[in-house]
Structure formats: C-alpha cells, structure tokens
Enzyme design. Structure first.
Site, PDB file in Angstrom:
ATOM      1  N   LYS A  15       1.134   6.067   1.907  1.00 31.90           N
ATOM      2  CA  LYS A  15       0.441   6.716   3.015  1.00 31.90           C
ATOM      3  C   LYS A  15      -0.366   5.700   3.816  1.00 31.90           C
ATOM      4  CE  LYS A  15       0.190  11.226   0.888  1.00 31.90           C
ATOM      5  NZ  LYS A  15       0.163  10.942  -0.558  1.00 31.90           N
ATOM      6  N   ARG A  16      -0.874   4.734   3.105  1.00 26.83           N
ATOM      7  CA  ARG A  16      -1.665   3.718   3.800  1.00 26.83           C
ATOM      8  C   ARG A  16      -0.771   2.690   4.475  1.00 26.83           C
ATOM      9  NH1 ARG A  16      -5.372   0.504   0.299  1.00 26.83           N
ATOM     10  NH2 ARG A  16      -5.736  -0.528   2.276  1.00 26.83           N
TER      11      ARG A  16
END
Length: 473
Positions: free
Chosen positions: A244-245
RNA sequence: GUCCCCAUCGUCUAGAGGCCCAGGACACUACCCUUUCACGGUAGGUACCGGGGUUCGAAUCCCCGUGGGGACGCCA
C-alpha cells in the site's frame, strides 16, 4: 470431476493488480474446464473489513469482466456453521481450549526469539495422555486451538511449485476461534473450501505457509484435500514488493489512466504464464489455452511499458463504436461538448492508431471541440513569413475544393509547388492552426474531417493575427 | 533467528539432457517508409547467479554457496 475454483479476497482495500491476476487465473481455470468460479468475501476480520472495500473489489472484477458463477458469499454470514464445526472438533478432541493471555503469548514469543528459536505456542494447554493440565481460570474466556499432529510431515504436490513438505514439528497449534468466539481465517478457509467443494485452490504465494495447517485441519475433519496452486508475487517496476505504501494500485486506477480492460487482462495473463511465444490473445483464447502447468514459479516484475504497448494495440483494434462511447464519456467528464461535426467517429478513425491510451485520445479529440488557442511559441516557430503567401493561397482555394482528403491533398501540393516550397512549409502551419499540435495525422485527412467553414475560421483567425506587431496572437 | 519458496537478455518469458555458441515479446539503437509524429517493415546489441558433481553430452538433473522473496498474529 467438476472443477470448482474460488477467489477469496479480504475486503480491507481495493482490488490490486496481484489480486486481479489471482482472480483471472482462477476464473480462467474454471472456464477452461467448464467448471464453476466462486467469489467469496473473507470478512472475518470485523475490525478491518469495510463495505466500501467489498464494493471496490466487485467493481474491479466487473470492469475486468471476471464474472463468477456462485457468490459472493460472505464469511460473516456463515458464523453459525463455523461455530458448529468448532464444537464438533472440541468434542472429537481435535481442538481444545487455551487460556493463555495475549500478554503471556507475547512474552513467550519474545523469549523464543531472543533464543534464536522460531516463535510458537508451547502447547501448555494442549491435552496429552497422562498430562495434567492447569486449572482453567474462572471467568476467563478461552481461545480454541487446533490440535496439530505432533509428528510426521504434511506434503502436497503444488501445481506450480511442485512437491512441498513441511514437518509437523514446525507447526504449532493455531488458534481457530478467538476469545470472543469468532473463528479465524485459516479455519474459515478450510470449512468453506471443503463445504463449497473447491477442487483447486489458486492463490498467492504468501499462503504457502498456511497450506500445511489447512491440510491438517481438513484431514482432522475427514474432508477431501483440494489441489493447490500457489502463484508467485508480482513486484513493482523497480523490483520491490508492491504494498500500500509502495506502488500497489487499484485496478480501477488503470481505468482512470485510460487503459482498456482487455489490455490489462492480456498483460496480466502473460505475467507469470505463457503459451509458447504468444503475446497478444483474447480472453476466450486464453480460456482455451490456460493450464496450470505453464505458470512460472518465480516472481515477476510489473512492466508498464509492455502494458502500454498492449493497450495501444487494443486501442487500434477495438470495435469503433465501443471506443466512441468510451471516449465520449471521458470528453464529457472534462466538460467538453462533443459536436456533430467533426464527428467523434471520424476523429477516432484518424487517431486511434497513434495514441497509447484513452486519455491521450481524449487529448487529441478535444482540440476539435474547444475554442482553440494555439500556443504563441508554436505559431512563431511554424508561421514564418515565408509561409504567409502559401497559406493565403491555400485559404483562397478552399471554398472551391472538393471536400475529401484526395482533393485537399492535391490542393496542398499545388500550393506548395506554386510557391516553390517543400511540403512541411504548408503542412506544419496547417497543423498548428487547426489543432494547436505539431504532431497530427496526415494533414489532408485532418483538414477533411473538419467542416469546411471551421477550417476557414481557424485559418483566418490567425491570418489576422499575423498582422499584429508580434506576428502572432 | 527458524522454516518455506525462487534464480535465462534491463523487463516478461520460451526452454522439460543433444534441435540452444539459447528463441519470442516489451524497451533500446540504426535504417526503410513518410507531409510532422506515430504505426508498420528490416537489421542489431544485451541473458542461462557462482562452484562442484552426474553424463559421451546440462540452461535443463543432484549438492553446496550466494542473492532475492515469503512466513513465523486472538490479520487475511
């Protein structure tokens, strides 16, 4: 045997590219064998699951056209069934209650790690013949643990990785029901795969470690063990893990970026799977070819350049009417009013082989419908004094020329010849004046798709401007 | 730390002992086409992680090493 596959995402975020490929392979395998593809939402983590995420997953699958035959089933709606199975296991002795607190567990794990050991439950509440168990603390809720076999090995022939064997000694007694009574992931998966009659579990690599535990539970339940195929992961373009990052994006972002679902699908199919040298193929062709034995066991890096190439290919070959409606939506979203003439169909026919995605196509289509203001620097660059005469000559003949590209092309050639110039001396000013762009399709064809008056208007607007002191407006 | 998995051009891959001094595709370079830019066409460069085996013969099989990844949750 009827093939039954499933895609079982947990609704904690959007459908990303890795999940989409897992879904695609599961879907294709079912289609290949005239089986059934089931969608199951694994929402047992009440704290992290959201209805928005469920919708995002559904949207992503719909955009890709991955239709399911059964479901979506929600694990939160099957709680009574899981509880019943847990009771049965408790009664049969294949599961037991454990009263260890999370704090105690943390401490245990820390100690083990400090000693260089693999952190694992020590079995203190596990019933053994001749063993005296501690007295259950009163009023304290217990978790339920699976009584994993202590000896031997669990093995399976993974359909992509080959035979994998794990010693039971490596496995501890996992929790199948939390202190609040809710069942955990590994347990729900087992019950569902079993009761839904899943024959082939196609899922991400990260589940390899769960497989031996699940097989053991399945066996304790007397259930048929399905076949497993573990897909290796998809890495970002930089070779780093997608998270997600870092680089993990929703499949719907590819829609926003102007990709066609068939391009994304074709790209994904080819990422980790191959059929000889075939690169471009339809999903129906894919479903005829797809077998698990040509899946690569190693991780693959996502390559946007190749996706772009495929997208450009599909843009060139899609049904023109579909492309038109897709483009119309995009233009309207930008607030551009699509006029009857030049027709969107004509613009598309002229440009679809020249763009990489729908947004680029919208960019070039847009100039036909807006109040065009060519950039001053482009006017300065291409509307040089030597072009003025030829441009006027061209404009003067415009009212009489037959309105089709052949005649217009001939007129352009005549004009340049008369003024002793090369083609680009007239072609480039025309491009700039008509579209504001240096790169356009063949200029005769370009002129021809405009209404005659509109060409006159765009060309004359600047013929006035050239009388301004700066030579451009 | 322990367990598990993986390893061919920059990238996706073909390759299941000889067909491979390794093929295709994307990207890259050059040329052709040309009315700009693309498209298209032609040509070109670039790879079997290292070391040991097995074998007449290994990118393909085995072992070790190295590198990368995953897992070790009352997450999924």
């Amino acid at each position: 045997m009827m093939i039954r596959t499933r895609f079982a995402p947990s609704p904690t975020g959007f459908l990303h590219i890795g999940g989409a490929r897992t879904a695609l392979f599961s879907w294709a395998y079912a289609r290949r064998h005239a089986g059934s593809f089931i969608l199951r939402i694994e929402d047992t983590d009440l704290a992290r699951s959201t209805p928005e995420a469920v919708q995002a997953i559904l949207d992503g699958m719909q955009w890709l056209g991955l239709n399911y035959d059964e479901g979506p089933f929600y694990q939160t709606q099957r709680m009574p069934r899981y509880r019943a199975v847990i009771e049965e296991m408790l009664a049969a002795g294949s599961a037991y209650r454990c009263y260890m607190t999370p704090d105690e567990l943390d401490r245990l794990r820390e100690e083990q790690r400090a000693q260089g050991l693999k952190p694992r439950y020590d079995g203190r509440w596990r019933p053994e013949p001749g063993k005296t168990l501690p007295t259950p603390p009163v009023g304290m809720p217990a978790v339920v643990r699976f009584r994993n076999p202590a000896a031997g090995v669990v093995a399976w022939d993974d359909l992509v990785k080959g035979r994998i064997e794990i010693a039971n000694a490596e496995l501890d007694d996992l929790i199948i029901a939390r202190a609040d009574g809710t069942p955990t992931y590994n347990f729900c998966v087992v019950v569902d795969d079993w009761e839904m009659g899943i024959t082939h579990v196609i899922r991400g690599d990260d589940h390899v470690n769960n497989t031996p535990r699940q097989i053991n539970i399945l066996q304790a339940l007397g259930a048929q063990v399905p076949l497993y195929a573990h897909l290796s992961m998809i890495l970002g373009g930089d070779g780093q893990k997608l998270s997600k990052r870092h680089g993990a994006v929703s499949v719907m972002q590819y829609d926003d970026a102007g990709y066609l679902p068939e391009a994304v699908l074709n790209y994904l199919a080819r990422l980790g799977w191959s059929h000889g040298d075939d690169e471009i193929f339809s999903m129906s062709q894919f479903c005829e070819w797809f077998e698990l034995d040509h899946i690569t066991p190693s991780a693959a890096q996502f390559n946007t350049e190749k996706l772009n190439w495929l997208n450009a290919h599909y843009l060139r070959t899609v049904d023109p009417e579909r492309l038109e409606s897709l483009l119309r939506v995009r233009l309207e979203a930008r607030g551009v009013t699509v006029a009857a003439s030049p027709s969107l169909a004509a613009i598309i026919a002229l440009h679809k082989g020249r763009v990489g995605n729908l947004n680029e196509l919208a960019n070039v289509a847009e100039v036909f419908y807006i109040d065009l203001q060519p950039k001053a620097e482009l006017l300065a660059k291409h509307l040089t004094p030597e072009t003025f005469a030829v441009l006027s000559d061209f404009v003067a003949h415009l009212p009489d020329v037959a309105w089709e590209s052949g005649a217009i092309g001939a007129l352009i050639k005549d004009c340049v010849a008369r003024h002793g110039l090369k083609m680009p001396k007239l072609a480039m000013p025309l491009r700039i004046l008509l579209t504001g762009l240096e790169q356009t399709p063949s200029v005769d064809a370009l002129v021809a798709i405009f209404p005659r008056e509109m060409v006159l208007k765009r060309l004359t607007a600047v013929s006035e401007a050239r009388h301004s002191p700066t030579g451009c407006s």
